[in-house]
Design an enzyme around this catalytic site. Sequence first.
Site, short mmCIF file in Angstrom:
data_model
loop_
_atom_site.label_atom_id
_atom_site.label_comp_id
_atom_site.label_asym_id
_atom_site.label_seq_id
_atom_site.Cartn_x
_atom_site.Cartn_y
_atom_site.Cartn_z
N ASP A 1 -11.65 -19.30 69.66
CA ASP A 1 -10.37 -19.66 70.29
C ASP A 1 -10.02 -21.12 70.01
O ASP A 1 -8.87 -21.53 70.10
CB ASP A 1 -10.44 -19.50 71.81
CG ASP A 1 -10.82 -18.09 72.20
OD1 ASP A 1 -10.35 -17.15 71.53
OD2 ASP A 1 -11.61 -17.94 73.16
N THR A 2 -11.07 -21.93 69.77
CA THR A 2 -10.87 -23.37 69.58
C THR A 2 -11.54 -23.81 68.28
O THR A 2 -12.66 -23.38 67.98
CB THR A 2 -11.49 -24.15 70.77
OG1 THR A 2 -10.86 -23.72 71.97
CG2 THR A 2 -11.32 -25.65 70.62
#
Length: 305
Positions: A22-23
């Site tokens: 996600d990051t």
Amino acid sequence: MGEPRYLTGDKPAIEEFLAKFDTFLFDCDGVLWSGDHIFPGTAETLEMLRSKGKQLVFVTNNSTKSRADYKKKFDKLGVPVTVDEVFGSAYSAAVYIARILKLPAPKNKVFVLGESGIEEELRAENVPFIGGTDPSLRRDIEPEDFTKIADGSALDPDVSIVLAGLDFHVNYLKLAHAFAYMKRGATFLATNTDSTLPMAHTLFPGAGSIGAPLVTASGKAPLALGKPSQAMMDAVEGKFQFDRSRTCMIGDRLNTDIRFGIEGQLGGTLAVLSGVNKKEDFLGEGDGTGVKPAFYADKLGDLLG
Ligand code: PLP
Ligand code: CA
């Protein structure tokens, strides 16, 4: 650890890779650009990641520039970012001093070995400092300087931290001041300890080489606030709040970026071959350090598939 997975040209592997995170924490020089030359596909890759809802953070060890300077550089190269997405080692050091050490001002000044990027970040965090770009320290040492440093009359009694970053104007006079403050008990910090600085297609002495005379003189290593120090990971996490298991560090350097991701127990690391390290450094026996990324690609733009 198994062998790194090669992503270039392997669409299913890229899709699987992108779905895991996600990051993304990005190193800048050697990943997005080299000096003032942006790599093809950089802007498009970042846009693709944003369109998938990924969080992007740009984590650079370059202490000569503030985050605002970096934003200008991104703008000039045509890559849209916000100042808040940039996390540099000068900012990391300023935040550490202001919010972790929390030494009361106006006492507790920082003696800076470094350029204006460090000064700007310290100023933004209301941390008092001396040294840095002060022109009165940009000269040869004179015999009376030795006497005045020795008797303390050339020293500021409020200095309690020495911060070493990349200083293009380093000289013996500044080192003598820094060492004198350290002997008086000042805490020794470094923005980063990169041994080398990639420039003009070769390597020059890096920030670690500026602090090295003080390490030799004092026998002490600084606490470094840049990659691979986990003090920087904690600071980045404190600001952006991400799930480490769903975060990937993308970098070109094994001993800073990839180590930073592995020691921070991130879900993954991706090495790109557009910067300092080559695949021979981590495939098979590699460089002997055992630092291996989980994934590698020829360049960042290859994530576009
Ligand atoms: N330090 C300085 C002064 C630099 O100029 C650079 C690259 O431009 C670096 C460190 C390395 O930066 P990064 O961590 O983005 O590769
Ligand atoms: Ca780099």
